[in-house]
Motif scaffolding. Sequence first.
Motif, PDB file in Angstrom:
ATOM      1  N   ALA A 268      90.996  -4.766  78.549  1.00 45.09           N
ATOM      2  CA  ALA A 268      90.008  -4.035  77.741  1.00 45.09           C
ATOM      3  C   ALA A 268      90.375  -4.025  76.263  1.00 45.09           C
ATOM      4  CB  ALA A 268      89.864  -2.607  78.264  1.00 45.09           C
ATOM      5  N   THR A 269      91.674  -4.090  75.970  1.00 49.54           N
ATOM      6  CA  THR A 269      92.113  -4.003  74.566  1.00 49.54           C
ATOM      7  C   THR A 269      92.157  -5.360  73.869  1.00 49.54           C
ATOM      8  OG1 THR A 269      94.417  -4.124  75.315  1.00 49.54           O
ATOM      9  CG2 THR A 269      93.454  -1.923  74.999  1.00 49.54           C
ATOM     10  N   GLU A 270      92.032  -6.436  74.645  1.00 50.45           N
ATOM     11  CA  GLU A 270      92.119  -7.774  74.054  1.00 50.45           C
ATOM     12  C   GLU A 270      90.869  -8.101  73.250  1.00 50.45           C
ATOM     13  OE1 GLU A 270      94.721 -11.025  76.286  1.00 50.45           O
ATOM     14  OE2 GLU A 270      93.230 -10.143  77.603  1.00 50.45           O
ATOM     15  N   ARG A 271      91.060  -8.804  72.147  1.00 50.49           N
ATOM     16  CA  ARG A 271      89.945  -9.231  71.318  1.00 50.49           C
ATOM     17  C   ARG A 271      89.836 -10.746  71.364  1.00 50.49           C
ATOM     18  NH1 ARG A 271      89.640  -6.611  65.489  1.00 50.49           N
ATOM     19  NH2 ARG A 271      87.626  -7.680  65.694  1.00 50.49           N
ATOM     20  N   ARG A 272      88.606 -11.198  71.388  1.00 58.28           N
ATOM     21  CA  ARG A 272      88.355 -12.635  71.430  1.00 58.28           C
ATOM     22  C   ARG A 272      88.744 -13.288  70.109  1.00 58.28           C
ATOM     23  NH1 ARG A 272      84.372 -15.278  69.313  1.00 58.28           N
ATOM     24  NH2 ARG A 272      83.041 -13.437  69.062  1.00 58.28           N
ATOM     25  N   LEU A 273      89.295 -14.487  70.208  1.00 56.97           N
ATOM     26  CA  LEU A 273      89.606 -15.264  69.002  1.00 56.97           C
ATOM     27  C   LEU A 273      88.318 -15.717  68.335  1.00 56.97           C
ATOM     28  CD1 LEU A 273      92.516 -17.471  70.421  1.00 56.97           C
ATOM     29  CD2 LEU A 273      92.741 -15.546  68.837  1.00 56.97           C
ATOM     30  N   PRO A 274      88.303 -15.923  67.023  1.00 59.31           N
ATOM     31  CA  PRO A 274      87.083 -16.382  66.343  1.00 59.31           C
ATOM     32  C   PRO A 274      86.581 -17.704  66.921  1.00 59.31           C
ATOM     33  CG  PRO A 274      88.717 -15.654  64.745  1.00 59.31           C
ATOM     34  CD  PRO A 274      89.412 -15.693  66.071  1.00 59.31           C
ATOM     35  N   LEU A 275      85.271 -17.824  67.003  1.00 55.17           N
ATOM     36  CA  LEU A 275      84.665 -19.042  67.567  1.00 55.17           C
ATOM     37  C   LEU A 275      85.066 -20.296  66.797  1.00 55.17           C
ATOM     38  CD1 LEU A 275      80.999 -18.086  68.555  1.00 55.17           C
ATOM     39  CD2 LEU A 275      82.824 -18.860  70.062  1.00 55.17           C
ATOM     40  N   ASP A 276      85.170 -20.172  65.493  1.00 58.71           N
ATOM     41  CA  ASP A 276      85.535 -21.338  64.686  1.00 58.71           C
ATOM     42  C   ASP A 276      86.944 -21.806  65.017  1.00 58.71           C
ATOM     43  OD1 ASP A 276      83.212 -21.423  62.442  1.00 58.71           O
ATOM     44  OD2 ASP A 276      83.713 -19.361  62.967  1.00 58.71           O
ATOM     45  N   HIS A 277      87.835 -20.855  65.293  1.00 59.66           N
ATOM     46  CA  HIS A 277      89.197 -21.205  65.692  1.00 59.66           C
ATOM     47  C   HIS A 277      89.194 -21.914  67.042  1.00 59.66           C
ATOM     48  CE1 HIS A 277      93.543 -20.926  65.959  1.00 59.66           C
ATOM     49  NE2 HIS A 277      93.427 -20.354  67.157  1.00 59.66           N
ATOM     50  N   LEU A 278      88.417 -21.387  67.998  1.00 61.14           N
ATOM     51  CA  LEU A 278      88.324 -22.012  69.320  1.00 61.14           C
ATOM     52  C   LEU A 278      87.698 -23.401  69.227  1.00 61.14           C
ATOM     53  CD1 LEU A 278      87.059 -18.908  71.353  1.00 61.14           C
ATOM     54  CD2 LEU A 278      89.381 -19.813  71.275  1.00 61.14           C
ATOM     55  N   ALA A 279      86.662 -23.536  68.382  1.00 61.20           N
ATOM     56  CA  ALA A 279      86.025 -24.848  68.188  1.00 61.20           C
ATOM     57  C   ALA A 279      87.015 -25.837  67.574  1.00 61.20           C
ATOM     58  CB  ALA A 279      84.804 -24.704  67.305  1.00 61.20           C
ATOM     59  N   GLY A 280      87.888 -25.336  66.678  1.00 57.96           N
ATOM     60  CA  GLY A 280      88.906 -26.202  66.070  1.00 57.96           C
ATOM     61  C   GLY A 280      89.904 -26.706  67.098  1.00 57.96           C
ATOM     62  N   ILE A 281      90.266 -25.846  68.058  1.00 64.98           N
ATOM     63  CA  ILE A 281      91.190 -26.265  69.123  1.00 64.98           C
ATOM     64  C   ILE A 281      90.569 -27.370  69.969  1.00 64.98           C
ATOM     65  CG2 ILE A 281      92.345 -25.502  71.237  1.00 64.98           C
ATOM     66  CD1 ILE A 281      92.635 -22.744  69.932  1.00 64.98           C
TER      67      ILE A 281
ATOM     68  N   PHE B  82      80.447 -20.403  62.751  1.00 62.78           N
ATOM     69  CA  PHE B  82      80.118 -20.089  64.147  1.00 62.78           C
ATOM     70  C   PHE B  82      80.198 -18.585  64.400  1.00 62.78           C
ATOM     71  CE2 PHE B  82      81.714 -24.532  65.563  1.00 62.78           C
ATOM     72  CZ  PHE B  82      80.552 -25.093  65.075  1.00 62.78           C
ATOM     73  N   GLU B  83      81.233 -17.963  63.861  1.00 65.68           N
ATOM     74  CA  GLU B  83      81.386 -16.523  64.055  1.00 65.68           C
ATOM     75  C   GLU B  83      80.287 -15.753  63.334  1.00 65.68           C
ATOM     76  OE1 GLU B  83      83.062 -13.590  66.129  1.00 65.68           O
ATOM     77  OE2 GLU B  83      83.781 -15.663  66.174  1.00 65.68           O
ATOM     78  N   LYS B  84      79.879 -16.266  62.197  1.00 58.88           N
ATOM     79  CA  LYS B  84      78.788 -15.644  61.445  1.00 58.88           C
ATOM     80  C   LYS B  84      77.479 -15.729  62.234  1.00 58.88           C
ATOM     81  CE  LYS B  84      76.438 -15.820  56.958  1.00 58.88           C
ATOM     82  NZ  LYS B  84      76.389 -16.508  55.637  1.00 58.88           N
ATOM     83  N   ILE B  85      77.213 -16.885  62.823  1.00 61.97           N
ATOM     84  CA  ILE B  85      76.005 -17.064  63.634  1.00 61.97           C
ATOM     85  C   ILE B  85      76.039 -16.140  64.844  1.00 61.97           C
ATOM     86  CG2 ILE B  85      74.802 -18.693  65.155  1.00 61.97           C
ATOM     87  CD1 ILE B  85      75.544 -20.913  63.167  1.00 61.97           C
ATOM     88  N   TYR B  86      77.194 -16.037  65.472  1.00 63.21           N
ATOM     89  CA  TYR B  86      77.332 -15.185  66.655  1.00 63.21           C
ATOM     90  C   TYR B  86      77.067 -13.718  66.305  1.00 63.21           C
ATOM     91  CZ  TYR B  86      79.486 -12.686  70.547  1.00 63.21           C
ATOM     92  OH  TYR B  86      79.714 -11.836  71.595  1.00 63.21           O
ATOM     93  N   ALA B  87      77.667 -13.246  65.221  1.00 66.97           N
ATOM     94  CA  ALA B  87      77.496 -11.845  64.814  1.00 66.97           C
ATOM     95  C   ALA B  87      76.040 -11.533  64.487  1.00 66.97           C
ATOM     96  CB  ALA B  87      78.400 -11.544  63.622  1.00 66.97           C
ATOM     97  N   GLN B  88      75.361 -12.464  63.800  1.00 70.06           N
ATOM     98  CA  GLN B  88      73.954 -12.263  63.460  1.00 70.06           C
ATOM     99  C   GLN B  88      73.078 -12.261  64.713  1.00 70.06           C
ATOM    100  OE1 GLN B  88      72.779 -11.516  60.553  1.00 70.06           O
ATOM    101  NE2 GLN B  88      70.571 -11.707  60.900  1.00 70.06           N
ATOM    102  N   THR B  89      73.428 -13.087  65.684  1.00 73.11           N
ATOM    103  CA  THR B  89      72.679 -13.132  66.945  1.00 73.11           C
ATOM    104  C   THR B  89      72.773 -11.798  67.677  1.00 73.11           C
ATOM    105  OG1 THR B  89      73.047 -15.526  67.175  1.00 73.11           O
ATOM    106  CG2 THR B  89      72.456 -14.313  69.169  1.00 73.11           C
ATOM    107  N   ILE B  90      73.962 -11.203  67.697  1.00 78.49           N
ATOM    108  CA  ILE B  90      74.152  -9.910  68.354  1.00 78.49           C
ATOM    109  C   ILE B  90      73.307  -8.833  67.673  1.00 78.49           C
ATOM    110  CG2 ILE B  90      75.815  -8.089  68.879  1.00 78.49           C
ATOM    111  CD1 ILE B  90      76.107 -10.525  70.649  1.00 78.49           C
TER     112      ILE B  90
END
Length: 388
Positions: free
Chosen positions: A55-68, A248-256
């Motif tokens: 519950a306390t874990e936070r997702r890594l930014p989408l751009d970081h995951l896309a970079g991986i 990517f993270e910006k798009i995700y936040a705006q979608t929410i």
Amino acid sequence: MKNILKQIAAQLHLWLGMISGLVVFVVALTGCLLVFEEELEPVLYPDFHLVEAHATERRLPLDHLAGIVSYKYPEQQIQRITMEQERDRTIVFNLKTKEKEGFSVAIDPYTGRITGDRDEHEAFFSVVLRLHRYLCLEETGKVITGISCVCFLVIMITGLVLWWPNRKNRKQRFTIKWGAKFKRLNWDLHAVAGFYVLPFIFLIALTGLVWSYPWVNEQLQMAFDGKPPTKKEAPDNLPHAKKDQAVFEKIYAQTIRELPHRGSIAMTFGKSGKQAVTVSRRDDEAAVDNIVSFLYFDQKSGALISRRLYENESRGFKARRLVFPIHTGSLLGWPTKILAFLAALVAATLPVTGIVIWIGRKFKSKKPKKVKALYGKKRVQAKVLTQE
């Protein structure tokens, strides 16, 4: 007249059943599996879909995951990013190679660890879907399943004509006699069980025509909108937009913010660099399934370009969106899924029980039967061979 109608119905029922029986069996059986695809997919491929999430874990930014993903697969281009609502689900990146499309990579959104990759064409439900739609035979199979679907609709109508009860057999037509001999039980499973599921399988088969014949799809939307459907395409990107490193993270936040309801999110990137990013979000809070709204974002800056919300869509578009959940049984969730599963299961048995009935009548053994003949005023019994 009534007897002639039943004779015609019997011949159509028999020969169309012979022509389409095997295809109906395969399509119905695969349909049973596809009803619960969404639930069974993580069970079959847990490493690909599931992760441990606290519950306390936070997702890594989408751009970081896309970079991986881009670092691990440098020769492949990201086509789509799919994020499920549940916290214990991976994020799936669909990639395109020079040779083919349909390669997917799953990544743990909390650790950045790639949990698996696969060719989507070889995944279990992808094979089942191809069997269901066109028997894995491409366009030839599509023609075969389309014709078989039409035959099956006629078979159901003629079957109803043959089943229709009269005063003498009314009780028999509505009851399966489980303790009866095999021949009677097989007939009941074919005719009586077929009658009870007929409304459901008729609707499933009817909606299946949308995928077999493009003109059915066009006529559906014509009926509601008065005009043929128009192709929905993403708009062009904004001119002279500046590159955002966290796009990517910006798009995700705006979608929410724009679409705050529960539901999976998919980001799709156009085949050309000119098209905006298409973001779709399913509405799991809606009364029925398959309710989706779309947003379009600039690919460089992540700025919102336009909205295509479900409530603003045409009646024809909404009717078309309902075809899929009606066909798969997901319209109202678990209750309709269970109905669709049972209906498809019974539909798969109908060609089998029908063949058994035909074999029993075709190769029925000849039995001696006593008949009475009247000669003048005397009655004598004679044994004659009759064939029923």
